[in-house]
Design a protein around this motif. Structure first.
Motif, PDB file in Angstrom:
ATOM      1  N   GLN A 193       0.845  -1.215   0.000  1.00 52.92           N
ATOM      2  CA  GLN A 193       0.000   0.000   0.000  1.00 52.92           C
ATOM      3  C   GLN A 193       0.869   1.249   0.000  1.00 52.92           C
ATOM      4  O   GLN A 193       0.562   2.241  -0.639  1.00 52.92           O
ATOM      5  N   PHE A 194       1.943   1.193   0.767  1.00 53.74           N
ATOM      6  CA  PHE A 194       2.819   2.353   0.841  1.00 53.74           C
ATOM      7  C   PHE A 194       3.456   2.653  -0.519  1.00 53.74           C
ATOM      8  O   PHE A 194       3.485   3.809  -0.964  1.00 53.74           O
ATOM      9  N   VAL A 195       3.960   1.612  -1.168  1.00 51.86           N
ATOM     10  CA  VAL A 195       4.614   1.841  -2.467  1.00 51.86           C
ATOM     11  C   VAL A 195       3.599   2.444  -3.446  1.00 51.86           C
ATOM     12  O   VAL A 195       3.911   3.400  -4.170  1.00 51.86           O
ATOM     13  N   GLU A 196       2.367   1.911  -3.445  1.00 54.38           N
ATOM     14  CA  GLU A 196       1.332   2.475  -4.325  1.00 54.38           C
ATOM     15  C   GLU A 196       1.091   3.948  -3.987  1.00 54.38           C
ATOM     16  O   GLU A 196       0.946   4.789  -4.870  1.00 54.38           O
ATOM     17  N   ALA A 197       1.047   4.261  -2.686  1.00 50.11           N
ATOM     18  CA  ALA A 197       0.735   5.638  -2.267  1.00 50.11           C
ATOM     19  C   ALA A 197       1.852   6.605  -2.666  1.00 50.11           C
ATOM     20  O   ALA A 197       1.586   7.693  -3.186  1.00 50.11           O
ATOM     21  N   ILE A 198       3.083   6.214  -2.457  1.00 51.61           N
ATOM     22  CA  ILE A 198       4.171   7.160  -2.768  1.00 51.61           C
ATOM     23  C   ILE A 198       4.291   7.314  -4.290  1.00 51.61           C
ATOM     24  O   ILE A 198       4.619   8.399  -4.798  1.00 51.61           O
ATOM     25  N   LEU A 199       3.943   6.255  -5.048  1.00 53.62           N
ATOM     26  CA  LEU A 199       3.941   6.395  -6.509  1.00 53.62           C
ATOM     27  C   LEU A 199       2.819   7.344  -6.934  1.00 53.62           C
ATOM     28  O   LEU A 199       2.976   8.127  -7.868  1.00 53.62           O
ATOM     29  N   THR A 200       1.696   7.278  -6.216  1.00 48.53           N
ATOM     30  CA  THR A 200       0.601   8.229  -6.512  1.00 48.53           C
ATOM     31  C   THR A 200       1.060   9.655  -6.216  1.00 48.53           C
ATOM     32  O   THR A 200       0.833  10.575  -7.007  1.00 48.53           O
ATOM     33  N   GLU A 201       1.718   9.819  -5.065  1.00 52.37           N
ATOM     34  CA  GLU A 201       2.191  11.167  -4.713  1.00 52.37           C
ATOM     35  C   GLU A 201       3.169  11.682  -5.775  1.00 52.37           C
ATOM     36  O   GLU A 201       3.105  12.848  -6.174  1.00 52.37           O
ATOM     37  N   LEU A 202       4.029  10.795  -6.244  1.00 53.03           N
ATOM     38  CA  LEU A 202       4.963  11.186  -7.309  1.00 53.03           C
ATOM     39  C   LEU A 202       4.218  11.568  -8.583  1.00 53.03           C
ATOM     40  O   LEU A 202       4.586  12.529  -9.269  1.00 53.03           O
ATOM     41  N   SER A 203       3.141  10.820  -8.889  1.00 54.02           N
ATOM     42  CA  SER A 203       2.422  11.085 -10.146  1.00 54.02           C
ATOM     43  C   SER A 203       1.765  12.462 -10.134  1.00 54.02           C
ATOM     44  O   SER A 203       1.461  13.016 -11.187  1.00 54.02           O
ATOM     45  N   TRP A 204       1.563  13.029  -8.917  1.00 49.07           N
ATOM     46  CA  TRP A 204       0.985  14.366  -8.840  1.00 49.07           C
ATOM     47  C   TRP A 204       1.960  15.449  -9.299  1.00 49.07           C
ATOM     48  O   TRP A 204       1.601  16.617  -9.399  1.00 49.07           O
ATOM     49  N   LEU A 205       3.203  15.049  -9.571  1.00 47.98           N
ATOM     50  CA  LEU A 205       4.128  16.004 -10.195  1.00 47.98           C
ATOM     51  C   LEU A 205       3.656  16.342 -11.606  1.00 47.98           C
ATOM     52  O   LEU A 205       4.061  17.343 -12.188  1.00 47.98           O
ATOM     53  N   GLU A 206       2.828  15.456 -12.192  1.00 39.97           N
ATOM     54  CA  GLU A 206       2.223  15.616 -13.520  1.00 39.97           C
ATOM     55  C   GLU A 206       3.206  15.506 -14.681  1.00 39.97           C
ATOM     56  O   GLU A 206       2.839  15.084 -15.750  1.00 39.97           O
ATOM     57  N   ALA A 207       4.446  15.929 -14.473  1.00 33.49           N
ATOM     58  CA  ALA A 207       5.474  15.768 -15.513  1.00 33.49           C
ATOM     59  C   ALA A 207       6.777  15.432 -14.794  1.00 33.49           C
ATOM     60  O   ALA A 207       6.986  15.877 -13.663  1.00 33.49           O
ATOM     61  N   PRO A 208       7.657  14.668 -15.437  1.00 32.60           N
ATOM     62  CA  PRO A 208       8.935  14.355 -14.789  1.00 32.60           C
ATOM     63  C   PRO A 208       9.684  15.626 -14.399  1.00 32.60           C
ATOM     64  O   PRO A 208       9.692  16.613 -15.141  1.00 32.60           O
ATOM     65  N   GLN A 209      10.267  15.603 -13.207  1.00 31.01           N
ATOM     66  CA  GLN A 209      10.998  16.761 -12.680  1.00 31.01           C
ATOM     67  C   GLN A 209      12.467  16.360 -12.503  1.00 31.01           C
ATOM     68  O   GLN A 209      12.805  15.670 -11.543  1.00 31.01           O
ATOM     69  N   PRO A 210      13.327  16.783 -13.421  1.00 32.05           N
ATOM     70  CA  PRO A 210      14.742  16.398 -13.277  1.00 32.05           C
ATOM     71  C   PRO A 210      15.347  16.956 -11.987  1.00 32.05           C
ATOM     72  O   PRO A 210      15.049  18.085 -11.588  1.00 32.05           O
ATOM     73  N   VAL A 211      16.153  16.137 -11.345  1.00 34.96           N
ATOM     74  CA  VAL A 211      16.852  16.563 -10.120  1.00 34.96           C
ATOM     75  C   VAL A 211      18.322  16.141 -10.237  1.00 34.96           C
ATOM     76  O   VAL A 211      18.677  15.356 -11.118  1.00 34.96           O
ATOM     77  N   GLN A 212      19.120  16.665  -9.333  1.00 33.39           N
ATOM     78  CA  GLN A 212      20.537  16.269  -9.329  1.00 33.39           C
ATOM     79  C   GLN A 212      20.829  15.185  -8.306  1.00 33.39           C
ATOM     80  O   GLN A 212      21.780  14.427  -8.451  1.00 33.39           O
TER      81      GLN A 212
END
Ligand code: SF4
Length: 393
Positions: free
Chosen positions: A51-70
């Motif tokens: 459930q946690f992995v699904e939830a954090i992937l959902t939270e990531l998907s709310w970025l709506e577009a990939p966000q490059p980081v260093q």
């Protein structure tokens, strides 16, 4: 400020300046809770991992577009606890939503027991290039006192294996455990040096509310070591590691050249970062937000499509200046004071300068070119210095 809106996290915070350089993801699970730990985590709740992995992937998907980081830091808790297929789903999602650009750094915190050939291979296949091992000590007695769930032999094997399969390996060590002697600590430091790791983090044991050690201390079942001995241990760490070419670059951190933790430097330099998972903080465009600390509450929020942010603060220009000074001063190089003064209002920098002068007179801080930094005697008492800078008068 409370946030319970249906607006996804990323959209609440986006559009407030340049994109963040760093991302932290919190995995709130451990095999068991160590006696000194009061972190946000659940022990022995494998039933919630999926459930946690699904939830954090959902939270990531709310970025709506990939966000490059260093830099990416997968911390916890014990992220390495996730079983292979869940770990792969998580790493795949992170790589999709937070692609690393340039010569990036992707760290994972790992229990020595989880450092196996197959795990190391899996992690590096997805781009992880730095493992931070929660070793804490090489000694059986100390590991038992700290209620760690690994043995010293497992730590030795884990370091050896990690070093042969990962470009960068970091080791956490704790000092000032109940009944610990200076010689025992010296032995831990020497073993860390001999192990060849390129990065060492050392922390004096604290007795925090919420940790079982706190209650045991109140009931006098365990005792803190002498305060002077703890200072001697800290000084011994600096002397031993520096003499071995592992440079002291932050109050609690040491690294050989080229192996400082780039991710943590984002915090010390007051850059911008994303945070995902329970209790994770984001710092974006002068807004700091913190997700719900409780894992169950975090899961409920995300599963119902509601932002998991529990608190959000907009930092005034005065607060930004004070925080930038204090976090920057954690680094041994200190803060470029001449440059900082040009970026913030005189009223704030004058107040900081008054306190600074006082601390320089006491011998706790010093000028070095355009920089100001902690002296050796300031380092050992630094925890007690910061409040004066953070409080506006
Ligand atoms: S492994 Fe680390 S995070 Fe987990 S309970 Fe122990 S100290 Fe806390």
């Amino acid at each position: 400020m409370q946030s319970g809106s249906k607006v996804p996290v990323a959209l609440e915070l986006a559009g407030q300046g340049p994109e963040p350089l760093a991302a932290y993801l919190h995995v709130p699970f451990c095999y068991h809770r160590c006696g000194y730990c009061n972190f946000t985590l659940l022990a022995g709740r494998e039933d919630l991992h999926e459930q946690f992995v699904e939830a954090i992937l959902t939270e990531l998907s709310w970025l709506e577009a990939p966000q490059p980081v260093q830099t990416i830091f997968l911390g916890g808790g014990t992220p390495s606890i996730l079983r292979p297929e869940l770990m792969e789903r998580l790493l795949e999602g992170i790589a999709k939503w937070l692609p690393i650009h340039g010569i990036g750094e992707w760290s994972i915190e790992a229990n020595p027991r989880d450092i196996t050939l197959s795990n190391l291979k899996r992690w590096s296949d997805f781009g992880i290039n730095r493992v931070s091992i929660g070793g804490q000590s090489f000694q059986a007695r100390k590991l038992q006192v700290l209620e760690r769930d690994h043995r010293s032999e497992e730590l030795n094997c884990a370091i050896e294996l990690a070093m042969s399969h990962m470009p960068r390996v970091s080791l956490d060590l704790i000092f000032a455990a109940p009944q610990e002697t200076l010689m025992e600590w010296q032995d831990d430091l020497e073993k860390a040096v001999c192990s060849g790791v390129g990065h060492v983090s050392t922390y004096g044991l604290t007795f925090e509310k919420g940790a079982s050690f706190y209650g045991r201390l109140q009931r006098q079942e365990i005792a803190k070591i002498d305060e002077q001995l703890e200072l001697d241990m800290y000084n011994l760490a600096i002397d031993t590691l520096e003499a071995s070419g592992i440079e002291h670059y932050e109050i609690s951190n040491f690294a050989v050249q080229g192996q400082t933790c780039q991710h943590n430097q984002s915090y010390w330099n007051s850059d911008r970062w994303w945070g995902f998972g329970p209790s994770a903080a984001s710092y974006l465009g002068n807004t700091r937000s913190v997700n719900h600390r409780g894992t169950l509450q975090y899961l409920r929020k995300v599963q119902s499509g509601v932002s998991p942010i529990a608190e959000q603060d907009h930092l005034s220009i005065d607060q930004q200046c004070r925080e930038r000074f204090v976090f920057g001063m954690r680094q041994r190089k200190g803060v470029d004071w001449e440059n900082l003064k040009t970026q913030f209002p005189d009223q704030t920098t004058w107040q900081i300068q008054n306190t600074l002068h006082k601390h320089i007179e006491h011998g706790w801080m010093e000028h070095q070119g355009a920089y100001v930094r902690l002296t050796r005697s300031g380092l050992v008492i630094s925890d007690g210095l910061w409040n004066e800078y953070l409080t506006a008068r």
